[in-house]
Design an enzyme around this catalytic site. Structure first.
Site, short mmCIF file in Angstrom:
data_model
loop_
_atom_site.label_atom_id
_atom_site.label_comp_id
_atom_site.label_asym_id
_atom_site.label_seq_id
_atom_site.Cartn_x
_atom_site.Cartn_y
_atom_site.Cartn_z
N ALA A 32 0.83 -1.20 0.00
CA ALA A 32 0.00 0.00 0.00
C ALA A 32 0.87 1.25 0.00
CB ALA A 32 -0.92 -0.01 1.21
N GLU B 202 -2.90 -20.58 0.22
CA GLU B 202 -4.15 -21.14 -0.25
C GLU B 202 -4.00 -21.63 -1.69
OE1 GLU B 202 -7.64 -19.21 1.27
OE2 GLU B 202 -8.32 -18.90 -0.77
N ASN C 167 -7.59 -10.92 -2.03
CA ASN C 167 -8.22 -9.62 -2.11
C ASN C 167 -7.46 -8.56 -1.33
OD1 ASN C 167 -10.36 -9.40 -3.80
ND2 ASN C 167 -11.94 -9.87 -2.29
N HIS D 26 -3.63 -14.64 10.52
CA HIS D 26 -3.14 -14.32 9.18
C HIS D 26 -3.52 -12.93 8.69
CE1 HIS D 26 -1.88 -15.10 5.10
NE2 HIS D 26 -3.07 -14.77 4.66
N SER E 227 9.62 3.96 7.19
CA SER E 227 9.31 2.57 7.55
C SER E 227 10.19 2.15 8.71
CB SER E 227 9.57 1.67 6.34
OG SER E 227 9.30 0.34 6.67
N PHE F 162 -8.88 -19.75 -6.13
CA PHE F 162 -8.64 -19.35 -4.74
C PHE F 162 -9.94 -19.49 -3.97
CE2 PHE F 162 -5.38 -16.88 -2.26
CZ PHE F 162 -4.29 -17.51 -2.81
N HIS G 166 -5.89 -18.32 8.97
CA HIS G 166 -5.69 -19.03 7.71
C HIS G 166 -5.63 -20.52 8.03
CE1 HIS G 166 -3.89 -20.36 3.97
NE2 HIS G 166 -4.01 -19.15 3.47
N GLU H 291 -3.55 -2.95 4.83
CA GLU H 291 -4.11 -3.73 5.93
C GLU H 291 -4.38 -2.88 7.17
OE1 GLU H 291 -2.20 -7.49 6.45
OE2 GLU H 291 -3.28 -7.90 8.32
N ARG I 263 -12.10 -11.75 4.96
CA ARG I 263 -11.50 -11.41 3.68
C ARG I 263 -11.33 -12.66 2.84
NH1 ARG I 263 -5.98 -11.61 1.63
NH2 ARG I 263 -5.17 -12.38 3.60
N LEU I 264 -11.56 -12.53 1.55
CA LEU I 264 -11.21 -13.63 0.65
C LEU I 264 -9.72 -13.54 0.35
CD1 LEU I 264 -14.12 -13.80 -1.95
CD2 LEU I 264 -13.84 -15.05 0.20
N ARG J 219 -11.87 -18.85 3.96
CA ARG J 219 -10.95 -19.28 5.02
C ARG J 219 -11.61 -19.49 6.37
NH1 ARG J 219 -6.13 -15.18 3.16
NH2 ARG J 219 -5.50 -16.49 1.40
N GLN K 2 -8.54 -12.87 10.90
CA GLN K 2 -8.62 -14.07 10.06
C GLN K 2 -7.59 -15.12 10.46
OE1 GLN K 2 -7.54 -14.06 5.59
NE2 GLN K 2 -9.73 -14.49 5.71
N ALA L 47 7.95 5.46 13.50
CA ALA L 47 7.03 6.58 13.73
C ALA L 47 6.32 6.36 15.06
CB ALA L 47 6.02 6.66 12.61
N LEU M 56 3.22 -19.58 6.52
CA LEU M 56 2.05 -19.85 5.71
C LEU M 56 2.32 -20.86 4.59
CD1 LEU M 56 -0.88 -18.90 4.94
CD2 LEU M 56 0.25 -17.50 3.22
#
Ligand code: FAD
Ligand code: HEM
Ligand code: SF4
Ligand code: F3S
Ligand code: FES
Lengths: 144, 230, 569, 108
Positions: C16, C248, C387, C348, C37, C119, C235, C372, C383-384, C279, C233, C160, C245
């Protein structure tokens, strides 16, 4: 920034051939033999210039250089020359992208294609050939 | 299977090693050992990490003398009772195991690591066959961990060498069928501290944790410049 | 104390943040853009995303945007704001092509077109992929593309700590430079918060160790709301023992889930979709199998089920799932081509985040949020897969553009709130850095995340949640606030304590939200309230910071075209 | 570096000839004064020596220059190394050429 502040390995890092593969040994031998040959080459040019001092001067020098120590040196030079030449040809081919493998999807565990058998064999051959040349050279120089 | 090992950590303040006895299991990684020591024995150990799965490129260091990712090195693989960790060489030390990456990022930036657009239609995809993809995908695996730069013998003394990481990235974009920036990039690396400072020592490829094989990329790139390849 | 000055500051450099940076840089080259960051920018957690990015790019093969929207809304258990979901689906296809033009190594079909895979929860194969390292390659593509722009600057490893505003609008942030330890004020006209998820609140987690809620907390302390935090979520397939992970995509490529009777148990729970159900459903099914005694016990002693990929074949695994192949061989000693993987539901994703509208704008003028960290309610209560990277990219672009345009026209008139800087410095140095205590903060962090794992996992109930909340507050009140290490340079103990401080507030928001939501919806499954209750709970949860407890409010769901129905697969 | 490869390649053959000459009529004989002078005065061979001299000096000193450039950096150092190596190279070529030319024209 000074190399020291950068935690550079320095000369020791460049000159330590032990930690990685035979390729790193070849790199190191190449440098060493290049420098060795250069030193010999300079000496050689100086040596041959004694011919200008006529037969006496030449023979004097031939005499002077016919010691065992210098013959051993000469044998080493032969070895360096053969290694440097053979490995030089390998390196030039490699630098041109010949025999370094071709890109593909890498699969774990990764084996770098550029560090392949062809190059390893070439390096070992260079070493073996220079050993043979050194043996041959000593038979000529020391006479059997 | 051992259940403890001795972890030796090079500390920047004293210049010396500190030793820690840490418990290990079959799957314990060197990073986990360091974090155990940091969290329960000596908070002041400085180390960089994030993903713990060999994708972010944070945790490069020298482990028993060789550059490796701490999160991608299992204790069980090392087959030794003591594990010595030191900061990666050829990078300035910030503190303990954390080193500065400014130079690596700068060199990466210098090689124009992006597609130079050709005349393709922006509204749809370029067509690129799986075979064309395979020609550069291995180089796209680079996680910028810097291990290659730490192993390279030229890097050991040459502060201005672009380094295998950046040169391999130059090749990654040159080899991409969608790119039109080859000449510009070749021009940049044709520098007295650019591609010619690589002597095909191969150590970069031997330590790369992602199968990038920078040595190959560099030689192939040089192939273009020497006229071996079109 | 240094003072930096930018037009747009982007906090967070995941997908993002970097997408926003490019968009802002393109909006005008006169803008100075700072990307800050707490990691080196290209190392953000997004590199770990594996499976895919959802978009409709094969309308010629029968896929439709409409179907993507509906799948998203249905997947969300009807808590998604439907106008937002619609925007996501509409904007995505162009982004896939844009990434292609920026160098993304998308996996290809034989004919050279970009490929997609199946998915969970989608009615079409819609996950655009690049082997199984989608996030990594996207991050690389965006980071490398950023290199084109001279007006983007990177503040690598700057932590930050707070948002500065003059009561009307955003004025800057405060941050600590990790390498020197210096405390800085960064003035800017607009801010994009893209600090990612906070999954390290849970000890069994797919997230990077750096994914903590300090970004969310910054907004929370500045008076912005956290929305829908109770929806976390899990997973289905975190590999044992690390919790890394297994994408999927492994099931998308045909993997099976097996219980100890060797049965593909998903046929009992979602016969229509089997392993590719959303999920939340798969994770609950797995936990049901385990709870009913049909699980396995992993070497570590934890229970799990098995994931079978053997029938996919070595070559296809190498081609399409190379990353998880590496992970399973390396970290678990199992080659998926020949052996079964031990997997268990794992923390997840956080559906919740900083309350934002459809443009990613927050309640404070000049502050946007994306990715996120944001909750613009695309994902509702679940969430799928695939996505989220989509959301990051779409709202990265939107907020990048809006924040840049705002910066171009903004001329603040109020004086700079220097008093806030002084307060923040005091909070950090007196409150945290020089705090006293004897409890090891790392142990506290471990306990906190273990508590969350135990008390607010796949299945929840009122008692556990209340217990968890009590435990968290006890931990908070113990004497953990101190840093033994007094060095200024690269003091990660300091940042750890800062992160931990934020974890308490975020954990509280999750638990209180979960206690209040007396229904089961999407990822929030209450055994004591097993039904969805649209009558009372078809609304978003907002949590505002309050001196004692969070102040909870609710917020309406935008429903445009699909009325909620029962969710069956 | 292209010079480096070029000189290397070109000298491979020449060095081989040069060494083979030592072997063709036995190492010791080949080094007898009369033979050596005869060789020098045989124009093609003198030419070969001269070319080899140039190629190897360029190659050798350039190689040395490369190593030195990698050892330390800095504009003034690099300049000094480059000029130094070129000077040494020219010096050696001049010195060697003097021998070849003088022997060739019989000035001994
Ligand atoms: C293992 C895994 C796999 C996934 N796979 C997929 C997938 O296949 N498809 C999909 O769509 N989604 C996937 N997701 C979800 C998706 O990856 C994430 O939601 C997404 O990457 C989040 O990106 P982001 O840009 O919001 O934040 P992140 O990438 O998390 O970045 C957060 C940034 O904020 C910075 N930051 C945080 N706090 C501070 C602070 N206080 N000061 C300064 N900087 C700060 C961090 O340094 C970092 O740069 C996956 C998630 C996980 C955990
Ligand atoms: C005739 C056969 C020769 C060949 C094929 C050859 C080839 C090469 C090549 C390819 C290199 C570059 C190595 C690299 O970049 O890693 C090199 C380096 C070098 N050569 Fe030669 N060379 C030959 C003879 C000589 C001679 C006779 C000398 C001495 C005068 C010499 C001195 C050097 C030096 C000093 C280097 C630099 C060392 C290095 O960079 O590794 N070479 N040679
Ligand atoms: S090429 Fe390999 S070793 Fe070098 S930075 Fe990239 S991933 Fe690391
Ligand atoms: S180690 Fe260095 S010398 Fe070349 S092949 Fe790799 S860059
Ligand atoms: S922690 Fe990310 S590579 Fe090791």
């Amino acid at each position: 920034m000074e190399p020291r502040d950068e935690n550079r390995e320095g000369l020791g890092g460049m000159a330590n051939p032990g930690r990685y593969g035979i390729e790193r040994v070849a790199y190191w031998l190449m440098r060493l033999s290049g420098l060795g040959l250069l030193a010999y080459f300079i000496g050689h040019i100086y040596e041959t210039s004694s011919i200008l001092r006529g037969e006496v001067g030449w023979d004097e020098l031939m005499e002077l250089t016919s010691t065992t120590e210098l013959h051993i040196m000469l044998v080493i030079v032969i070895g360096m020359c053969v290694f440097h030449t053979v490995n030089g040809i390998r390196v030039m081919l490699g630098h041109g992208g010949v025999g370094v493998g071709r890109p593909t999807r890498p699969d774990y565990p990764y084996t770098p294609a550029s560090q392949n058998a062809r190059h390893k064999i070439a390096i070992y051959s260079a070493i073996v050939l220079s050993a043979i040349a050194m043996v041959y050279g000593s038979t000529v120089l020391f006479g059997v | 299977m051992r259940d403890t090992i001795t972890l030796r950590v090079r500390r920047s303040e004293s210049g010396d090693f500190d030793e820690f006895k840490v418990p290990v299991q079959k799957w314990t990684t060197v990073l986990e050992c360091i974090l155990h020591a940091k969290q329960y024995m000596d908070h002041s150990i400085a180390v960089r990490y994030s993903c713990r799965q060999a994708t972010c490129g944070s945790c490069g260091m020298r482990i028993n003398g060789r550059p490796a990712l701490a999160c991608f090195t299992k204790v069980s693989e090392l087959d030794s009772d003591t594990i010595t960790v030191e900061p990666m060489s050829n990078f300035p030390i910030i503190r303990d195991l954390a080193v500065g990456f400014d130079r690596l990022f700068e060199n990466h930036h210098r090689v124009r690591p992006y597609l130079e657009p050709g005349d393709a239609d922006a509204g749809r995809e370029h067509l690129q066959s799986p075979a064309e993809l395979d020609r550069y995908i291995q180089f796209a695996n680079c996680i910028k961990c810097g291990l290659c730069n730490s192993a390279c013998p030229t890097m050991a003394t040459d502060t201005t060498f672009m380094g295998p990481q950046a040169l391999a990235q130059a090749y990654r974009y040159v080899a991409d069928s969608r790119d039109a920036g080859k000449d510009k990039r070749l021009n940049i690396i044709d520098d007295s501290h650019g591609i010619w400072r690589c002597h095909f020592a191969g150590s970069c490829s031997q330590v790369c944790p992602k199968g990038v094989d920078p040595a190959m990329g560099i030689q192939l790139l040089r192939g273009y410049m020497l006229g071996f390849r079109g | 104390m240094a003072d930096l000055d930018y037009d747009v500051i982007i906090c967070g450099s995941g997908l993002a943040g970097l997408r926003a940076a490019i968009e802002a840089a393109e909006t005008s080259n006169s803008l100075r853009i700072g990307v800050i960051s707490k990691l080196q920018v290209m190392r953000s957690h997004s590199v770990s995303a594996e499976g895919g990015t959802a978009a409709v790019i094969f309308p010629d093969e029968g896929d439709t945007i409409e179907s993507h929207i509906y799948d998203t809304v249905k997947g969300s258990d009807f808590l998604a704001d439907q106008d937002v979901a619609e925007r996501l689906c509409n904007e995505m296809p162009a982004e896939i092509y844009r990434l292609d033009h920026w160098g993304m190594p998308w996996s290809r079909r034989e004919d050279g077109r970009i490929d997609q895979r199946a998915f969970g929860g989608y009615s079409h194969p819609r996950a655009t992929y690049a082997s199984d390292k989608v996030g990594f390659f996207e991050m690389q593509t965006l980071y490398d593309t950023c290199q084109k722009y001279d007006n983007i600057e990177y503040l690598n490893e700057w932590f930050a700590t707070s948002i500065l505003h003059d009561g009307h609008r955003f004025r800057g942030i405060t941050a600590i430079e990790l390498s020197s330890g210096g405390f800085n004020t960064i003035r800017a006209k607009s801010l994009i918060l893209a600090t990612g998820g906070a999954g390290r609140l849970y000890s069994f987690s797919t997230y990077a160790l750096s994914s903590t809620p300090d970004g969310l907390d910054m907004a929370y302390r500045a008076g912005l709301a956290l929305k829908d935090m109770e929806f976390v979520q899990f997973h289905p397939t975190g590999i044992m023992p690390s919790g890394i992970l297994i994408t999927e995509g492994a099931r998308g490529e045909g993997g099976y889930l097996l219980n100890s009777e060797g049965e593909r148990f998903m046929k009992k729970y979602a016969p229509g979709k089997m392993e590719l159900a959303p999920r939340d459903i798969v994770s609950r099914s797995m936990m049901t199998e385990i709870n009913e005694g049909r699980g396995f016990i992993n070497e570590t002693g934890a229970s799990c089920v098995k994931l079978d990929l053997r029938h996919i074949g070595d070559e296809r695994i190498k081609e399409k799932l190379g990353g998880i192949r590496e992970i399973s061989i390396k970290f678990s000693g199992v080659d998926p081509a020949t052996d079964l993987l031990d997997v268990r539901p794992v923390c997840h994703y956080m559906m919740g985040g900083i309350h934002a509208d459809i443009d990613g704008a927050t309640e404070l003028a000049g502050v946007w949020t994306a990715g996120e960290a944001a909750c613009n309610s695309t994902h509702g209560s679940n969430r799928l897969g695939a996505n989220s990277t989509s959301e990051c990219i779409v709202w990265g672009r939107i907020t990048g553009r809006l924040a840049a345009e705002y910066a171009l026209r903004s001329i603040p008139s109020e004086p700079f709130p220097s008093n806030l800087v002084a307060l923040e410095e005091k909070r950090i140095y007196d409150g945290i850095f020089r705090g006293r205590g004897d409890v090891n903060p790392y142990e506290v962090r471990q306990e906190l995340s273990d508590t969350m794992n135990e008390k607010a996992y796949v299945y929840r109930n009122g008692r556990d949640l209340a217990d968890g909340l009590r435990r968290i507050r006890e931990l908070r009140d113990s004497a953990w606030k101190h840093v033994d290490d007094s060095a200024r340079e690269y003091n990660t103990n300091f940042t750890n304590v800062m992160e931990l401080d934020s974890m308490f507030r975020a954990a509280e928001a999750i638990l209180v939200g979960a206690i209040n939501r007396q229904e089961s919806r999407g990822a929030h499954a209450r055994t004591d309230y097993p039904q969805r209750d649209d009558e009372n709970f078809l609304h978003h949860t907002l949590a505002y910071w309050g001196p004692g407890e969070p102040i909870m409010k609710s917020h309406p769901v935008t429903i445009t075209r699909y009325t909620p129905v029962e969710r069956k697969y | 570096m292209k010079i480096h490869y070029g000189t290397a390649l070109a000298s491979v053959g020449l060095v081989a000839v040069h060494i083979l000459m030592r072997m063709a009529d036995g190492y010791a004989e080949s080094l007898e004064f009369a033979n050596v002078v005869a060789n020098y005065q045989f124009l093609p061979y003198a030419g070969l020596l001269e070319i080899m001299l140039i190629l190897l000096s360029v190659h050798g000193f350039n190689g040395l220059r490369v190593i030195l450039l990698e050892l330390r950096q800095g504009p003034s150092y690099e300049k000094a190394v480059s000029y130094g190596c070129v000077a040494a190279m020219i010096g050696l070529i001049a010195y060697g050429t003097r021998t070849i030319v003088m022997v060739n024209v019989g000035m001994i």
